[in-house]
Write an enzyme that holds these catalytic residues in place. Sequence first.
Site, PDB file in Angstrom:
ATOM      1  N   TRP A 184       0.906  -1.269   0.097  1.00  0.00           N
ATOM      2  CA  TRP A 184       0.077  -0.085  -0.048  1.00  0.00           C
ATOM      3  C   TRP A 184       1.044   1.254   0.030  1.00  0.00           C
ATOM      4  O   TRP A 184       1.853   1.265   0.834  1.00  0.00           O
ATOM      5  CB  TRP A 184      -0.905   0.119   1.157  1.00  0.00           C
ATOM      6  CG  TRP A 184      -1.647   1.604   1.033  1.00  0.00           C
ATOM      7  CD1 TRP A 184      -2.554   1.916   0.296  1.00  0.00           C
ATOM      8  CD2 TRP A 184      -1.301   2.456   2.230  1.00  0.00           C
ATOM      9  NE1 TRP A 184      -3.189   3.158   0.690  1.00  0.00           N
ATOM     10  CE2 TRP A 184      -2.285   3.403   1.578  1.00  0.00           C
ATOM     11  CE3 TRP A 184      -0.377   2.986   3.046  1.00  0.00           C
ATOM     12  CZ2 TRP A 184      -2.188   4.969   2.374  1.00  0.00           C
ATOM     13  CZ3 TRP A 184      -0.478   3.918   3.679  1.00  0.00           C
ATOM     14  CH2 TRP A 184      -1.461   5.113   3.242  1.00  0.00           C
ATOM     15  N   GLU A 223      -3.110  -2.790  -2.726  1.00  0.00           N
ATOM     16  CA  GLU A 223      -4.240  -2.218  -1.981  1.00  0.00           C
ATOM     17  C   GLU A 223      -4.638  -0.913  -2.411  1.00  0.00           C
ATOM     18  O   GLU A 223      -3.903   0.051  -2.158  1.00  0.00           O
ATOM     19  CB  GLU A 223      -3.784  -2.218  -0.333  1.00  0.00           C
ATOM     20  CG  GLU A 223      -5.012  -1.774   0.355  1.00  0.00           C
ATOM     21  CD  GLU A 223      -4.635  -1.754   1.846  1.00  0.00           C
ATOM     22  OE1 GLU A 223      -3.363  -1.748   2.216  1.00  0.00           O
ATOM     23  OE2 GLU A 223      -5.433  -1.215   2.468  1.00  0.00           O
ATOM     24  N   LYS A 225      -6.944   2.681  -2.804  1.00  0.00           N
ATOM     25  CA  LYS A 225      -7.674   3.702  -1.858  1.00  0.00           C
ATOM     26  C   LYS A 225      -8.335   4.489  -2.475  1.00  0.00           C
ATOM     27  O   LYS A 225      -7.762   4.951  -3.641  1.00  0.00           O
ATOM     28  CB  LYS A 225      -6.742   4.111  -0.981  1.00  0.00           C
ATOM     29  CG  LYS A 225      -7.344   4.729   0.243  1.00  0.00           C
ATOM     30  CD  LYS A 225      -6.223   4.968   1.427  1.00  0.00           C
ATOM     31  CE  LYS A 225      -6.746   5.838   2.552  1.00  0.00           C
ATOM     32  NZ  LYS A 225      -5.647   6.032   3.706  1.00  0.00           N
ATOM     33  N   ASP A 256      -9.711  -3.079   1.353  1.00  0.00           N
ATOM     34  CA  ASP A 256      -9.876  -2.533   2.830  1.00  0.00           C
ATOM     35  C   ASP A 256     -11.241  -1.713   2.843  1.00  0.00           C
ATOM     36  O   ASP A 256     -11.562  -1.010   2.006  1.00  0.00           O
ATOM     37  CB  ASP A 256      -8.816  -1.613   3.043  1.00  0.00           C
ATOM     38  CG  ASP A 256      -8.746  -0.882   4.358  1.00  0.00           C
ATOM     39  OD1 ASP A 256      -9.783  -0.429   4.713  1.00  0.00           O
ATOM     40  OD2 ASP A 256      -7.812  -0.775   4.868  1.00  0.00           O
ATOM     41  N   HIS A 259     -11.548   2.033   2.564  1.00  0.00           N
ATOM     42  CA  HIS A 259     -11.132   2.782   1.335  1.00  0.00           C
ATOM     43  C   HIS A 259     -12.060   3.123   0.289  1.00  0.00           C
ATOM     44  O   HIS A 259     -11.600   3.562  -0.861  1.00  0.00           O
ATOM     45  CB  HIS A 259     -10.051   1.893   1.025  1.00  0.00           C
ATOM     46  CG  HIS A 259      -8.729   1.829   1.699  1.00  0.00           C
ATOM     47  ND1 HIS A 259      -7.614   1.514   1.037  1.00  0.00           N
ATOM     48  CD2 HIS A 259      -8.572   2.460   2.906  1.00  0.00           C
ATOM     49  CE1 HIS A 259      -6.715   1.557   2.056  1.00  0.00           C
ATOM     50  NE2 HIS A 259      -7.234   2.257   3.250  1.00  0.00           N
ATOM     51  N   HIS A 283      -8.837  -6.249   4.334  1.00  0.00           N
ATOM     52  CA  HIS A 283      -8.263  -5.538   5.482  1.00  0.00           C
ATOM     53  C   HIS A 283      -9.721  -4.956   5.948  1.00  0.00           C
ATOM     54  O   HIS A 283     -10.331  -4.081   5.513  1.00  0.00           O
ATOM     55  CB  HIS A 283      -7.546  -4.151   5.175  1.00  0.00           C
ATOM     56  CG  HIS A 283      -6.166  -4.557   4.930  1.00  0.00           C
ATOM     57  ND1 HIS A 283      -5.041  -3.367   4.784  1.00  0.00           N
ATOM     58  CD2 HIS A 283      -5.443  -5.416   5.105  1.00  0.00           C
ATOM     59  CE1 HIS A 283      -4.022  -3.819   4.847  1.00  0.00           C
ATOM     60  NE2 HIS A 283      -4.093  -5.123   4.805  1.00  0.00           N
ATOM     61  N   ASP A 291     -12.663   9.209   8.624  1.00  0.00           N
ATOM     62  CA  ASP A 291     -11.661   8.183   9.053  1.00  0.00           C
ATOM     63  C   ASP A 291     -11.723   6.782   8.241  1.00  0.00           C
ATOM     64  O   ASP A 291     -12.933   6.513   8.566  1.00  0.00           O
ATOM     65  CB  ASP A 291     -11.345   7.966  10.587  1.00  0.00           C
ATOM     66  CG  ASP A 291     -10.521   7.178  11.061  1.00  0.00           C
ATOM     67  OD1 ASP A 291      -9.274   7.234  10.819  1.00  0.00           O
ATOM     68  OD2 ASP A 291     -10.879   6.357  11.847  1.00  0.00           O
ATOM     69  N   ASP A 293     -10.352   3.886   9.556  1.00  0.00           N
ATOM     70  CA  ASP A 293      -9.700   2.984  10.337  1.00  0.00           C
ATOM     71  C   ASP A 293     -10.378   2.895  11.920  1.00  0.00           C
ATOM     72  O   ASP A 293      -9.577   2.920  12.842  1.00  0.00           O
ATOM     73  CB  ASP A 293      -8.427   3.215  10.659  1.00  0.00           C
ATOM     74  CG  ASP A 293      -7.726   3.028   9.237  1.00  0.00           C
ATOM     75  OD1 ASP A 293      -7.448   1.800   8.474  1.00  0.00           O
ATOM     76  OD2 ASP A 293      -7.388   4.012   8.841  1.00  0.00           O
ATOM     77  N   ASP A 323      -7.326  -4.134   9.823  1.00  0.00           N
ATOM     78  CA  ASP A 323      -6.663  -2.974   9.698  1.00  0.00           C
ATOM     79  C   ASP A 323      -7.457  -1.780  10.273  1.00  0.00           C
ATOM     80  O   ASP A 323      -8.398  -1.081   9.640  1.00  0.00           O
ATOM     81  CB  ASP A 323      -6.457  -2.681   8.145  1.00  0.00           C
ATOM     82  CG  ASP A 323      -5.408  -1.350   7.930  1.00  0.00           C
ATOM     83  OD1 ASP A 323      -5.126  -0.803   9.209  1.00  0.00           O
ATOM     84  OD2 ASP A 323      -5.567  -0.917   6.786  1.00  0.00           O
TER      85      ASP A 323
HETATM   86  C1  RNT Z   1      -3.944   2.820   4.695  1.00  0.00           C
HETATM   87  C2  RNT Z   1      -4.068   1.234   4.113  1.00  0.00           C
HETATM   88  C3  RNT Z   1      -2.837   0.515   4.937  1.00  0.00           C
HETATM   89  C4  RNT Z   1      -2.496   0.737   6.348  1.00  0.00           C
HETATM   90  C5  RNT Z   1      -1.548   0.109   6.676  1.00  0.00           C
HETATM   91  C6  RNT Z   1      -0.773   0.371   8.091  1.00  0.00           C
HETATM   92  O1  RNT Z   1      -5.024   3.692   4.330  1.00  0.00           O
HETATM   93  O2  RNT Z   1      -5.225   0.876   4.739  1.00  0.00           O
HETATM   94  O3  RNT Z   1      -3.249  -0.792   4.628  1.00  0.00           O
HETATM   95  O4  RNT Z   1      -3.543   0.973   7.055  1.00  0.00           O
HETATM   96  O5  RNT Z   1      -0.589  -0.488   5.961  1.00  0.00           O
HETATM   97 ZN    ZN Z   2      -5.411  -1.140   4.654  1.00  0.00          ZN
END
Ligand code: RNT
Ligand code: ZN
Length: 415
Positions: A184, A223, A225, A256, A259, A283, A291, A293, A323
């Site tokens: 990523w 990955e 986003k 993810d 994302h 993820h 946010d 996460d 994640d």
């Molecule tokens: C970031 C990605 C990535 C990170 C990690 C720490 O937006 O999701 O995967 O969160 O690699």
């Molecule tokens: Zn991620």
Amino acid sequence: MDNIQQAYTLAKERYAAFGVDTDVAMTALEKIAISLHCWQGDDVGGFENPDGELTGGIAATGNYPGKARNADELRRDLNVIYSLLPGSHRLNLHAIYLESDTKVDRNAIEPRHFSGWKDWAKANNHGIDFNPTCFSHPLAADGFTLSHRDPAIRQFWVEHCIASRNIGDWFGKELGTKAVTNIWIPDGYKDSPADRSTPRRLLIESLDKILAEKLFHNLDAVEPKLFGIGSESYVTGSMEFYTAYAVSRRVLLTLDSGHFHPTETIADKISSILLYIDEILLHVSRGVRWDSDHVVTFNDDLQAIAQEIVRADALNRVHIGLDYFDASINRIAAWTIGARNTLRAVLNALLEPRQMLNQFEAEGDFSSRLALMEELKAMPASAVWDTYCQQKGVPVGMDFMRVVKDYEKKELSKR
Ligand code: RNT
Ligand code: ZN
């Protein structure tokens, strides 16, 4: 018979009435290894430069005491979490979690910097997955790494990713289970770019260099986003970019759940992507407004993800990783809550009467399909989960919080 067993006996009967065998569901769940993200334990700090700033458009907010300050503390924390999760699980490690007395730059990392992790993983039977760290570094300061216009900066990150892949492969070989090494990068622009193509062309070039060597104990993943903090208008590695890349290069695609556009979920993507790509990495996360996460909760999104994996018969083609990073609550609790929720969601999905649902659908009886789906929401899945936890010798229900609080008192409060 205790309460848990009594509740299970009743639940087993109710599921059997739908043609579902709860014991079979528990046996299937046993095979699921969640890849725990090491970075929840120290707010994505790592041990290369623990006081350095977290960059790359991701942020850990909060200052709850007790974060791990070195690899030993992080491993000790992880041991507690694994003791609270039924089954046997993996660890997802980032390159900045290396152990070295001297400064090692990112393009010079080697397996030996991770021998502490390897020994620990071997002793505790954890597979390991790996990630190059393409953020929180001076050469990532202007927001570009593998798609940077400066060939020297690009080359540095290519070397870092090659070194990371080799470490993944080494872990895979040492531990007898392939590592997924996930790339990523934060690359992108805050405001509308004049040229969206050039960075993407450069990214293809960098990735092709990174993946040139065939490795046998490592699986590569990329990955995408939609946007990050500071890259709101453009991200080089978008969904379309990486989907096409993964299909054409036969690598894994990482989805993810934080994302995408806030109303867009990853659940619906799984069945399509699996028609073109052998395996995917998830993820599992939770986006809240800006946010991406937050701690994974037991919400509709999570359940839909688990249902889609099970309904697509793809448990062996989907690597489930987590994640998120929350620094505002006890980190061990954050880790455990999200991981237990994910396992619970998979169990619920395994308890679905698939045959019945599919039959209603095939017959065009969508009223019965809807009625059954709604009925299932209130079925006693938690009785099966409790029994599963009991059988695996881990705390049932809220009891895990007692262990967390105890550890906080004995260990975390002293940091
Ligand atoms: C970031 C990605 C990535 C990170 C990690 C720490 O937006 O999701 O995967 O969160 O690699
Ligand atoms: Zn991620």
